[in-house]
Design an enzyme around this catalytic site. Structure first.
Site, PDB file in Angstrom:
ATOM      1  CG  HIS A   1      -1.784   1.130   1.412  1.00  0.00           C
ATOM      2  ND1 HIS A   1      -1.713   1.981   2.492  1.00  0.00           N
ATOM      3  CD2 HIS A   1      -2.789   1.594   0.629  1.00  0.00           C
ATOM      4  CE1 HIS A   1      -2.643   2.897   2.379  1.00  0.00           C
ATOM      5  NE2 HIS A   1      -3.312   2.702   1.263  1.00  0.00           N
ATOM      6  NE  ARG A   2      -1.646   5.775   1.390  1.00  0.00           N
ATOM      7  CZ  ARG A   2      -2.124   6.528   2.341  1.00  0.00           C
ATOM      8  NH1 ARG A   2      -1.316   7.346   3.007  1.00  0.00           N
ATOM      9  NH2 ARG A   2      -3.411   6.527   2.655  1.00  0.00           N
TER      10      ARG A   2
ATOM     11  CD  GLU B   1      -3.057   2.307  -3.153  1.00  0.00           C
ATOM     12  OE1 GLU B   1      -4.036   3.049  -3.261  1.00  0.00           O
ATOM     13  OE2 GLU B   1      -2.078   2.577  -2.408  1.00  0.00           O
TER      14      GLU B   1
ATOM     15  CG  ASP C   1      -2.820   6.967  -3.131  1.00  0.00           C
ATOM     16  OD1 ASP C   1      -3.896   6.360  -3.138  1.00  0.00           O
ATOM     17  OD2 ASP C   1      -1.927   6.774  -2.273  1.00  0.00           O
TER      18      ASP C   1
ATOM     19  CG  HIS D   1      -3.098   9.457   0.156  1.00  0.00           C
ATOM     20  ND1 HIS D   1      -3.762  10.309   1.031  1.00  0.00           N
ATOM     21  CD2 HIS D   1      -3.888   8.377   0.011  1.00  0.00           C
ATOM     22  CE1 HIS D   1      -4.895   9.738   1.401  1.00  0.00           C
ATOM     23  NE2 HIS D   1      -4.998   8.576   0.803  1.00  0.00           N
TER      24      HIS D   1
ATOM     25  CD  GLU E   1      -7.113   5.368  -4.056  1.00  0.00           C
ATOM     26  OE1 GLU E   1      -6.339   4.812  -3.253  1.00  0.00           O
ATOM     27  OE2 GLU E   1      -8.019   6.154  -3.711  1.00  0.00           O
TER      28      GLU E   1
ATOM     29  CE  LYS F   1      -6.329   8.820  -2.472  1.00  0.00           C
ATOM     30  NZ  LYS F   1      -7.354   7.906  -2.006  1.00  0.00           N
TER      31      LYS F   1
ATOM     32  CG  ASP G   1       0.434   0.884   5.536  1.00  0.00           C
ATOM     33  OD1 ASP G   1      -0.061   1.042   4.392  1.00  0.00           O
ATOM     34  OD2 ASP G   1       0.047   1.543   6.537  1.00  0.00           O
TER      35      ASP G   1
HETATM   36  O1  G3P Z   1      -6.324   1.067  -2.281  1.00  0.00           O
HETATM   37  C1  G3P Z   1      -6.732   1.137  -0.969  1.00  0.00           C
HETATM   38  C2  G3P Z   1      -6.433   2.440  -0.299  1.00  0.00           C
HETATM   39  O2  G3P Z   1      -5.309   3.031  -0.891  1.00  0.00           O
HETATM   40  C3  G3P Z   1      -7.571   3.397  -0.314  1.00  0.00           C
HETATM   41  O3  G3P Z   1      -7.447   4.441   0.572  1.00  0.00           O
HETATM   42  O4  G3P Z   1      -6.803   6.651   1.353  1.00  0.00           O
HETATM   43  O5  G3P Z   1      -5.138   4.821   1.423  1.00  0.00           O
HETATM   44  O6  G3P Z   1      -5.802   5.832  -0.740  1.00  0.00           O
HETATM   45  P1  G3P Z   1      -6.232   5.476   0.659  1.00  0.00           P
HETATM   46 MG    MG Z   2      -4.713   4.631  -2.172  1.00  0.00          MG
END
Ligand code: G3P
Ligand code: MG
Length: 240
Positions: free
Chosen positions: A10-11, A37, A39, A52, A112, A114, A234
């Site tokens: 995640h990120r 992943e 953003d 993000h 993602e 955004k 994470d």
């Molecule tokens: O892809 C899941 C997650 O990234 C969604 O929420 O705010 O972390 O971008 P956020």
């Molecule tokens: Mg995200």
């Protein structure tokens, strides 16, 4: 035999490196994630950037709104020092740089899209499409996700071969209709709100089911049993 749990970083591996930076992306593979992943949103001059928040305040040494800053203004900011001194010098990556890394590393990328309230969804989708096509990446290496169904619908129209995942915190009552409209591949939901019955119908309907962002495996033991396919976390190594 030990079960293999699939994860998305995640990120990037954002527990150990500053989120949405090349340093975090480069850790994914050795931490057992085949997926990253990120953003994505546009700079003022229309470049898809990997960050993000809609401001640079939390994750860089600058201040201001991402959408009001040009590529060159964003690129001079330090995106690593806020996390730890050892990461000073990290920059906000562009989507293009990230795609080139993913292509070379032979991994997969969850992009993602955004969409903040003031954003132009169509401009974002157009620019993202342009960069993806220029990069020459194999389209099966990527997946779009968004909380914004309109963005996913637009991507279905313009780049239909890239799979689409709908992000939800809680699964809404009209989920089935939305998933049908965007011809979804996957559902990505908050692990804290998912219940067994929802997981059941989503899997029976043929969708992949992912959960964000459980950072401790013990939080989602039952989710795997319900059929969740992948955790967006994470800390991917915790699942290895
Ligand atoms: O892809 C899941 C997650 O990234 C969604 O929420 O705010 O972390 O971008 P956020
Ligand atoms: Mg995200």
């Amino acid at each position: 035999m030990k079960k293999e749990y699939k994860t998305t970083a995640h990120r990037g591996v954002s527990r150990l490196a500053p989120e949405n930076t090349m340093a975090a992306f480069k850790l994914a593979k050795e931490h057992g994630s085949q997926w990253i992943e990120i953003d994505v949103q546009l700079s003022a001059d229309g470049v898809p950037m990997v960050i993000h928040d809609n401001t640079v305040n939390r994750c860089t040494n600058g201040r201001g709104k991402v959408g009001e800053m040009s590529l060159s203004q964003l690129k001079i900011l330090d995106a690593g020092g806020w996390f730890d001194d050892t990461f000073v010098g990290e920059r906000i990556p562009t989507l293009r740089e990230t795609l080139l890394y993913v292509k070379e590393a032979g991994i997969y990328l969850n992009i993602e899209l955004k969409v903040y309230p003031e954003d132009n969804v169509f401009a974002l989708c157009d620019k993202v499409k342009e960069v993806i096509e220029e990069s020459g990446i194999v389209l099966s290496q990527i997946l779009f996700s968004s909380f914004d169904s309109q963005a996913l619908y637009q991507m279905k129209r313009t780049l239909p071969l890239v799979r689409r995942g709908q992000l939800w915190q809680k699964i809404p009552d009209d989920a089935s209709q939305i998933l049908n409209n965007i011809d979804a591949y996957s559902v990505h939901c908050d692990y804290r709100f998912l219940v067994k019955q929802e997981a059941k119908w989503i899997k029976e309907a043929g969708y992949q089911l992912y959960c964000y962002t459980p950072n401790f495996p013990e939080l989602v033991e039952k989710h795997w049993q319900w059929g969740v396919d992948m955790m967006i976390t994470d800390d991917p190594k915790a699942y290895a």
